[in-house]
Design a protein around this motif. Structure first.
Motif, PDB file in Angstrom:
ATOM      1  N   TYR A 198       1.389  -1.269   0.352  1.00 42.91           N
ATOM      2  CA  TYR A 198       0.043   0.194  -0.202  1.00 42.91           C
ATOM      3  C   TYR A 198       1.004   1.032   0.094  1.00 42.91           C
ATOM      4  CZ  TYR A 198      -2.770   3.718   2.168  1.00 42.91           C
ATOM      5  OH  TYR A 198      -3.761   5.028   2.637  1.00 42.91           O
ATOM      6  N   SER A 199       0.482   2.054  -1.092  1.00 46.51           N
ATOM      7  CA  SER A 199       1.501   3.605  -0.857  1.00 46.51           C
ATOM      8  C   SER A 199       0.618   4.640  -0.540  1.00 46.51           C
ATOM      9  CB  SER A 199       2.200   3.436  -2.218  1.00 46.51           C
ATOM     10  OG  SER A 199       3.117   2.581  -1.849  1.00 46.51           O
ATOM     11  N   MET A 200       1.160   5.458  -0.291  1.00 42.65           N
ATOM     12  CA  MET A 200       0.061   6.478  -0.398  1.00 42.65           C
ATOM     13  C   MET A 200       0.897   8.331  -0.359  1.00 42.65           C
ATOM     14  SD  MET A 200      -0.339   9.391   2.222  1.00 42.65           S
ATOM     15  CE  MET A 200      -0.214   9.096   3.816  1.00 42.65           C
ATOM     16  N   GLY A 201       0.367   9.092  -1.079  1.00 48.20           N
ATOM     17  CA  GLY A 201       1.218  10.484  -1.464  1.00 48.20           C
ATOM     18  C   GLY A 201       0.150  11.831  -0.501  1.00 48.20           C
ATOM     19  N   MET A 202       0.655  12.696  -0.066  1.00 48.69           N
ATOM     20  CA  MET A 202       0.011  13.561   0.759  1.00 48.69           C
ATOM     21  C   MET A 202       0.567  15.021   0.421  1.00 48.69           C
ATOM     22  SD  MET A 202      -1.860  13.436   5.114  1.00 48.69           S
ATOM     23  CE  MET A 202      -0.254  13.544   4.885  1.00 48.69           C
ATOM     24  N   THR A 203      -0.231  16.345   0.338  1.00 45.75           N
ATOM     25  CA  THR A 203       0.044  16.841   0.691  1.00 45.75           C
ATOM     26  C   THR A 203       0.044  17.282   1.705  1.00 45.75           C
ATOM     27  OG1 THR A 203      -1.659  18.385  -0.094  1.00 45.75           O
ATOM     28  CG2 THR A 203      -1.152  17.684  -1.979  1.00 45.75           C
ATOM     29  N   LYS A 204       0.833  19.210   1.960  1.00 45.71           N
ATOM     30  CA  LYS A 204       0.321  19.371   3.735  1.00 45.71           C
ATOM     31  C   LYS A 204      -0.632  19.986   3.694  1.00 45.71           C
ATOM     32  CE  LYS A 204       5.361  22.485   2.495  1.00 45.71           C
ATOM     33  NZ  LYS A 204       5.321  23.311   2.037  1.00 45.71           N
ATOM     34  N   THR A 205      -2.177  19.886   2.153  1.00 47.00           N
ATOM     35  CA  THR A 205      -3.176  20.351   2.799  1.00 47.00           C
ATOM     36  C   THR A 205      -3.836  19.171   3.230  1.00 47.00           C
ATOM     37  OG1 THR A 205      -3.722  20.786   0.805  1.00 47.00           O
ATOM     38  CG2 THR A 205      -2.984  22.462   2.116  1.00 47.00           C
ATOM     39  N   GLY A 206      -3.132  18.617   2.909  1.00 45.53           N
ATOM     40  CA  GLY A 206      -4.063  17.036   3.648  1.00 45.53           C
ATOM     41  C   GLY A 206      -4.613  15.881   2.320  1.00 45.53           C
ATOM     42  N   GLN A 207      -4.152  16.125   0.980  1.00 40.93           N
ATOM     43  CA  GLN A 207      -5.772  15.801  -0.191  1.00 40.93           C
ATOM     44  C   GLN A 207      -3.953  14.865  -0.263  1.00 40.93           C
ATOM     45  OE1 GLN A 207      -7.599  16.132  -1.497  1.00 40.93           O
ATOM     46  NE2 GLN A 207      -8.446  18.630  -0.837  1.00 40.93           N
ATOM     47  N   VAL A 208      -4.499  13.558  -0.985  1.00 35.53           N
ATOM     48  CA  VAL A 208      -3.819  11.965  -0.980  1.00 35.53           C
ATOM     49  C   VAL A 208      -4.602  11.173  -1.438  1.00 35.53           C
ATOM     50  CG1 VAL A 208      -4.403   9.757   0.555  1.00 35.53           C
ATOM     51  CG2 VAL A 208      -3.789  11.987   2.043  1.00 35.53           C
ATOM     52  N   GLY A 209      -3.151  10.795  -2.867  1.00 35.82           N
ATOM     53  CA  GLY A 209      -3.300   9.598  -3.664  1.00 35.82           C
ATOM     54  C   GLY A 209      -2.356   8.238  -3.127  1.00 35.82           C
ATOM     55  N   ARG A 210      -3.162   7.520  -3.475  1.00 36.38           N
ATOM     56  CA  ARG A 210      -2.854   6.208  -2.985  1.00 36.38           C
ATOM     57  C   ARG A 210      -3.224   4.681  -3.701  1.00 36.38           C
ATOM     58  NH1 ARG A 210      -8.604   4.167  -1.109  1.00 36.38           N
ATOM     59  NH2 ARG A 210      -9.754   5.508  -1.451  1.00 36.38           N
ATOM     60  N   CYS A 211      -2.659   3.652  -3.607  1.00 39.04           N
ATOM     61  CA  CYS A 211      -2.812   2.372  -4.202  1.00 39.04           C
ATOM     62  C   CYS A 211      -2.508   1.334  -3.175  1.00 39.04           C
ATOM     63  CB  CYS A 211      -1.660   2.406  -5.178  1.00 39.04           C
ATOM     64  SG  CYS A 211      -0.644   2.759  -5.274  1.00 39.04           S
ATOM     65  N   ILE A 212      -3.576   0.192  -3.897  1.00 45.06           N
ATOM     66  CA  ILE A 212      -2.877  -0.590  -2.856  1.00 45.06           C
ATOM     67  C   ILE A 212      -3.250  -2.178  -3.919  1.00 45.06           C
ATOM     68  CG2 ILE A 212      -4.590  -2.731  -1.742  1.00 45.06           C
ATOM     69  CD1 ILE A 212      -6.396  -0.640  -0.877  1.00 45.06           C
ATOM     70  N   SER A 213      -1.986  -2.564  -3.952  1.00 42.82           N
ATOM     71  CA  SER A 213      -1.957  -4.333  -4.877  1.00 42.82           C
ATOM     72  C   SER A 213      -1.390  -5.315  -4.312  1.00 42.82           C
ATOM     73  CB  SER A 213      -0.116  -4.012  -5.397  1.00 42.82           C
ATOM     74  OG  SER A 213      -0.161  -2.535  -6.033  1.00 42.82           O
ATOM     75  N   GLY A 214      -2.101  -6.095  -4.428  1.00 43.17           N
ATOM     76  CA  GLY A 214      -2.146  -7.578  -3.573  1.00 43.17           C
ATOM     77  C   GLY A 214      -3.671  -8.185  -3.645  1.00 43.17           C
ATOM     78  N   GLY A 215      -3.350  -9.383  -2.433  1.00 47.27           N
ATOM     79  CA  GLY A 215      -4.662 -10.118  -2.813  1.00 47.27           C
ATOM     80  C   GLY A 215      -3.689 -11.818  -1.791  1.00 47.27           C
ATOM     81  N   LEU A 216      -4.652 -12.565  -2.733  1.00 46.52           N
ATOM     82  CA  LEU A 216      -3.996 -14.266  -2.149  1.00 46.52           C
ATOM     83  C   LEU A 216      -3.382 -14.701  -2.611  1.00 46.52           C
ATOM     84  CD1 LEU A 216      -5.586 -16.186   0.101  1.00 46.52           C
ATOM     85  CD2 LEU A 216      -6.657 -16.775  -2.427  1.00 46.52           C
ATOM     86  N   GLY A 217      -1.835 -14.222  -2.737  1.00 45.62           N
ATOM     87  CA  GLY A 217      -0.707 -15.088  -3.146  1.00 45.62           C
ATOM     88  C   GLY A 217      -0.028 -14.296  -2.362  1.00 45.62           C
ATOM     89  N   GLY A 218       1.746 -14.841  -3.083  1.00 41.16           N
ATOM     90  CA  GLY A 218       2.753 -14.513  -2.424  1.00 41.16           C
ATOM     91  C   GLY A 218       3.229 -12.744  -2.956  1.00 41.16           C
ATOM     92  N   LEU A 219       4.957 -12.887  -2.236  1.00 40.94           N
ATOM     93  CA  LEU A 219       5.235 -11.186  -2.412  1.00 40.94           C
ATOM     94  C   LEU A 219       4.569 -11.096  -3.733  1.00 40.94           C
ATOM     95  CD1 LEU A 219       8.503 -10.965  -0.611  1.00 40.94           C
ATOM     96  CD2 LEU A 219       6.021 -10.124  -0.999  1.00 40.94           C
ATOM     97  N   GLU A 220       4.448 -11.987  -4.616  1.00 42.83           N
ATOM     98  CA  GLU A 220       4.042 -11.417  -6.661  1.00 42.83           C
ATOM     99  C   GLU A 220       2.964 -10.813  -7.007  1.00 42.83           C
ATOM    100  OE1 GLU A 220       3.962 -14.235  -5.161  1.00 42.83           O
ATOM    101  OE2 GLU A 220       1.589 -15.667  -5.302  1.00 42.83           O
TER     102      GLU A 220
END
Lengths: 464, 522
Positions: free
Chosen positions: B220-242
């Motif tokens: 999971y990664s998240m970027g945030m501005t000083k004013t609190g606006q956020v962009g995010r992404c989630i990669s994953g599921g059932l499985g190993g590190l792949e």
């Protein structure tokens, strides 16, 4: 239950000290936390004028051990920290060694852990004595009381209910010489009710969360839920409006203000998240001349409240203090670690929110505006803790015109900005307590303050 | 399909063997009077966070549930004191309590389905290929998904490196964006979090002895501005590190999107044509007739769906079809399931796909054992609990809209004025009242069949709520995008659900891009 006598404690300390002795240069400190948790859970279905029928009865016993290891390593020196939930059936030394190694992977700015207390822990009441004495008896009594009450209710159909009675003891000890123990009780009750005759498409689902049986007052709570259910009539969708006036209850107020208070936590400044600091106004626009002001004190000593505690997460004595006066921040809340990071003195301020009340009753507040939507229930109030904006669908509301009930509302979306909302609002003069025990979905919150808030700015409604 | 399946963890074998003894203590001599099972769950978690404040954590949570179902009531004892003596003591006391309370019973015991009566043809190859031959009640059956990287080999160090390198890459990207464009300030913070949970369940009743290992890996990664606006992404599921890999589009969402949001316009509230992406489509599926089709909600008289099912009332147009798919182990172009996938539920019911809404007509509900018995409807594999500490309820697994026949480009081309909603931001339903709200972090503007590049926040500067009565909404589907999956399973997202604001469980949800004729946006 005295967790300092837990037979696992000396074994854990020995294992930690052993690894510490082997790695003297880098192993800085440890902390052990032991928790003992018992929960009685009853899920029920209901009907008209009869006791609830139980379909799930659970008795949960959870006894757990966690260690935290702090290291100082690398050049220049950085600080590592890692936590580990111990498996009591597996090799302790291996688990401690693993945690130590995990800690070495972390490179934070160093800080000194506290070696002595900032004062003696207060004797605070965090448990209902009846629950503390015998949780099984207390849960049984609550169930009997609920059933005695509900079987007298014939005007509505109680579809379902859930009762959870919980009791948790927590003990901690650090290698720096701090230790403490506390016990917390809490009660969760929810009830879903609909008006007769059935079937219909309106339901009232209400929750009661309390630390003590007296504060839960479930008989009164059931009366309130029934009264609210009976007040439901045909609903319409609200009209779209760019500048609506709404009335919200104490639970919503506590949610809105809790997110303001969280922005006073100095850790947000270090984490580079939006924050308030001393002297900041919590408003984003000019104050209306007839608005109330926000005054908030944090108090960790109010008996049987969610954030009442003898010690903070860092093991220090929590301090009561006024943090917002007339909409202006008086001080941030600064803990030991963040104080060192920011170069300011820690103040250990924390606790339940005590909020000033207004001068008028709820009815007088409704009378004071041309039109107002009273929010009975939001579908799901989502507050953005960073931007302090919020929105939700209206699950159920009431429209008032000049204080007179006009119609029930359902649907449509309400949104707002807390910083704009606080520029023009009025609190009611009745006091309510709200308790939210920390869980996966909510930050812990204790609130003693007004039961209603009339918000006259910064609210938008989209409907018809 | 590639990879290998993990074996049953050897350290749990002793407890598994003991569980059969415990079952005998619970119901020996009373199998005509009550039904019992013993349930063990273990969750091993590794986590690492790369941020201004770093941390790592490792935990193990293991607990056991004893269940006795008698005269329509479920009684459970749960504990994490798992030494042999403690478990035998708890089981023995529990049995004595039940013998005292129920010297005789009113209703005959529920009889579980033996292997010989299971319809194996509907289970799917991921389950049937793992079944040993000559199954009997004592046969120890183990299920696990295919993993390219063995999750039991993952160490904190691996997660730490993954997160740290991702954070560094994202920070550099955001710094370049700010340097190349005067209107943007640098992001205030970028955080990357890696987490892996290896969940093992053991279920034993008088007919089955099953286990499953479910590795769930997340970046999971998240970027945030000083004013609190956020962009995010989630990669994953059932499985190993792949499965924990951010795409270039994900990285842009974290680095560029918050900068764009910091100068975004605010939406004028109103009704608009909207295309929902898989993330938002999934939340609508989950909220629309997901919760409403949960059997325990029917059982309590709290769902509008039961009467609509009985009366065969159409609640959406012919495009409105929603699936409940517990045993989903591949989707769209991905060869893994979501965090909501499993082989059997927490009461030992094997997973089978179920259409809960078929061209606007409601089916029977999803069920747990109690709801199935009380409603007299078939059992489905939807009995779940947050953990051994919490009660079991009817819960969703993977809920998604079925795909259509258009491409995303074609859908966008059909919109003269409207918005694309790709990133979900919560949601809630009212099963009794039939209303729904699904949040989206922002809207991308579409004009004359093209994305304009403009993005919009909600009217108050936060996320945007999409809200309508469920019937209105499901009747307004114009078209859906198609799937490339061989069995027409569209992308489902990593997700979670809190039923009535508590009881958090993993729940995947998704579907195609859907063009909705008109949604209330505010």
């Amino acid at each position: 239950m005295n967790l300092s006598n837990d037979p696992m404690l000396p074994k854990l300390k020995w294992a930690l000290e052993e690894i510490k002795a082997q790695n003297e240069e880098k192993f800085y400190a440890w902390k052990i936390t032991i928790q003992h948790y018992q929960s009685l859970q009853t899920l029920m279905v209901g009907d008209v004028g009869s006791e609830f029928e139980q379909y799930q009865n659970r008795d949960v016993l959870d006894h757990s051990y966690q260690i935290d290891i702090y290291t100082r390593h690398s050049d220049p020196i950085v600080m590592g920290n890692s936590s580990f939930t111990i498996d009591p059936l597996a090799n302790l030394a291996q688990q401690v060694k693993k945690t130590y190694n995990n800690s070495l992977l972390v490179s934070n700015k160093p800080w000194d852990l506290p070696e002595k207390l900032n004062g003696e822990f207060d004797q605070v009441l965090t448990t209902d004595p009846v629950i503390g004495e015998n949780i099984t008896k207390a849960h049984g009594k609550l169930l009997r009381d609920i059933n005695e009450k509900i079987k007298t209710v014939t005007e509505v159909k109680a579809n379902s209910a859930e009762l959870f009675t919980n009791l948790k003891s927590t003990f901690f000890e650090t290698s720096m010489g701090l230790s403490g123990q506390k016990q917390n009780s809490d009660i969760y009750f929810e009830m879903a009710v609909e008006k007769l005759p059935t079937p219909n498409t309106q339901e009232v689902l209400k929750y009661k969360k309390a630390i003590s049986i007296e504060d839960a007052d479930l008989a009164r709570f059931i009366d309130e839920v029934v009264e609210e259910t009976l007040s439901i009539s045909e609903t319409i969708v609200p009209k779209t409006c760019d500048d609506s006036t709404i009335m919200v209850d104490g639970e919503v107020i506590s949610n809105l203000l809790n997110d303001i208070v969280l922005q006073l936590n100095a850790s947000r400044e270090y984490d580079k998240s939006p924050f308030f600091t001393k002297g900041d106004s919590i408003l984003s626009q000019e104050k209306s001349s007839d608005s109330d002001y926000i005054n908030i004190t944090l108090d960790p000593t109010v008996p049987v409240m969610a954030l009442t505690t003898p010690f903070t997460a860092e093991g220090m004595k929590p301090i009561k203090a006024e943090i917002i006066k007339d909409d202006v921040v008086l001080t941030q809340m600064v803990g030991n670690r963040i104080g060192q990071y920011l170069g300011v003195e820690p103040n250990y301020i924390s606790g339940n929110m005590l909020v000033n009340i207004g001068t008028k009753t709820k009815e007088e507040l409704l009378d004071s505006v041309d039109e107002c939507i009273e929010i009975i229930a939001f579908s799901s109030l989502l507050i953005n803790a960073n931007t302090l904006t919020w929105s939700s669908e209206i699950k159920l509301g009431k429209l008032y015109r000049k204080g007179k009930f006009a119609t029930m509302l359902k649907g449509g979306v309400v949104s707002g900005s807390i910083k704009e909302n606080l520029a023009n609002f009025k609190f009611s003069n009745e006091v309510i307590k709200v308790n939210e025990v920390a869980g996966g979905f909510h930050a812990a919150c204790g609130y003693v303050g007004p039961n209603h808030m009339l918000i006259k700015s910064g609210v938008k409604v989209v409907g018809e | 399909m590639k990879g290998t399946r993990t074996k049953f963890p050897a350290h749990l074998q002793e407890t598994r063997t003991l569980m059969s003894e415990l079952l005998e203590i619970l119901e020996g001599g009373r199998t005509d009077d009550w039904y019992s099972f013993v349930w063990l769950e273990e969750k091993k978690s590794l986590g690492s966070v790369a941020a201004v404040n770093e941390n790592t954590s490792e935990s193990l949570d293991r607990g056991l549930v004893f269940r006795i179902l008698v005269d329509g009531q479920n009684f459970e004892k749960s504990t994490n004191k798992l030494d042999r003596a403690s478990l035998i003591e708890i089981a023995t006391k529990f049995r004595a309590e039940m013998d005292d309370s129920y010297p005789a019973v009113k209703a005959a015991s529920y009889q579980p389905v033996p292997w010989t009566k299971e319809d194996l043809s509907t289970l799917g190859k991921d389950i049937t290929t793992q079944l040993p031959e000559n199954l009997d009640p004592k046969t120890e059956v183990h299920f696990s998904p295919l993993c390219e990287e063995n999750p039991f080999d993952t160490e904190i160090l691996t997660l730490k490196k993954l997160c740290s390198s991702m954070r560094t890459e994202l920070l550099e990207k955001s710094q370049k964006l700010a340097k190349d464009n005067d209107k943007y300030e640098e992001l205030a913070e970028v955080r990357s979090m890696g987490r892996q949970e290896i969940i093992t369940h053991v279920f034993i009743d008088r007919e089955k002895n099953m286990s499953q290992t479910l590795p769930i890996t997340l970046l999971y990664s998240m970027g945030m501005t000083k004013t609190g606006q956020v962009g995010r992404c989630i990669s994953g599921g059932l499985g190993g590190l792949e499965v924990a890999v951010h795409t270039e589009s994900d990285k842009e969402e974290v680095t560029l999107r918050p900068l764009q949001l910091s100068i975004a316009k605010k939406l004028v509230p109103g009704r608009y044509q909207v295309i929902s992406g898989p993330d938002v489509t999934g939340v609508i599926a989950h909220e629309a007739f997901g919760h409403t089709q949960e059997g325990d909600t029917w059982m309590k008289g709290r769902s509008i769906a039961q009467d609509l099912h009985t009366s065969k009332t159409k609640v959406g147009n012919d495009q409105a079809s929603i699936m409940n798919y517990p045993n989903m182990f591949s989707m769209e172009d991905l060869s893994h399931g979501t965090n909501g996938s499993y082989f059997f539920d927490h009461e030992g019911e094997l997973g089978r796909p179920q259409k809960i809404l078929d061209k606007g007509i409601l089916s029977n509900p999803m069920t747990d054992l109690t709801a199935s018995l009380r409603l007299n409807v078939p059992r489905t594999a939807n009995g779940k609990r947050e953990s051994w500490r919490r009660p079991l309820m009817t819960r969703q697994t993977n809920t998604y809209f079925t795909p259509g026949d258009k491409t995303l480009k074609e859908l966008i081309g059909m919109v003269s004025e409207g918005y694309l909603a790709k990133w979900a931001s919560g949601g809630m339903e009212d099963p009794k009242g039939g209303s729904l709200t699904a949040g989206t972090s922002y809207l991308e503007e579409i004009k004359d069949g093209k994305l304009t590049g403009a993005i919009f926040l909600g009217p108050s500067g936060g996320h945007v709520e999409l809200s309508d009565p469920v019937f209105t909404l499901l009747d307004s589907i114009i078209a859906k995008s198609k799937s490339v999956h061989a069995s027409d399973v569209p992308e489902n997202k990593f997700g979670g659900c809190g039923k009535y604001h508590k009881e958090g469980v993993p729940a995947g949800c998704g579907g195609p891009y859907i063009l909705w004729d008109s949604i209330n946006c505010g």
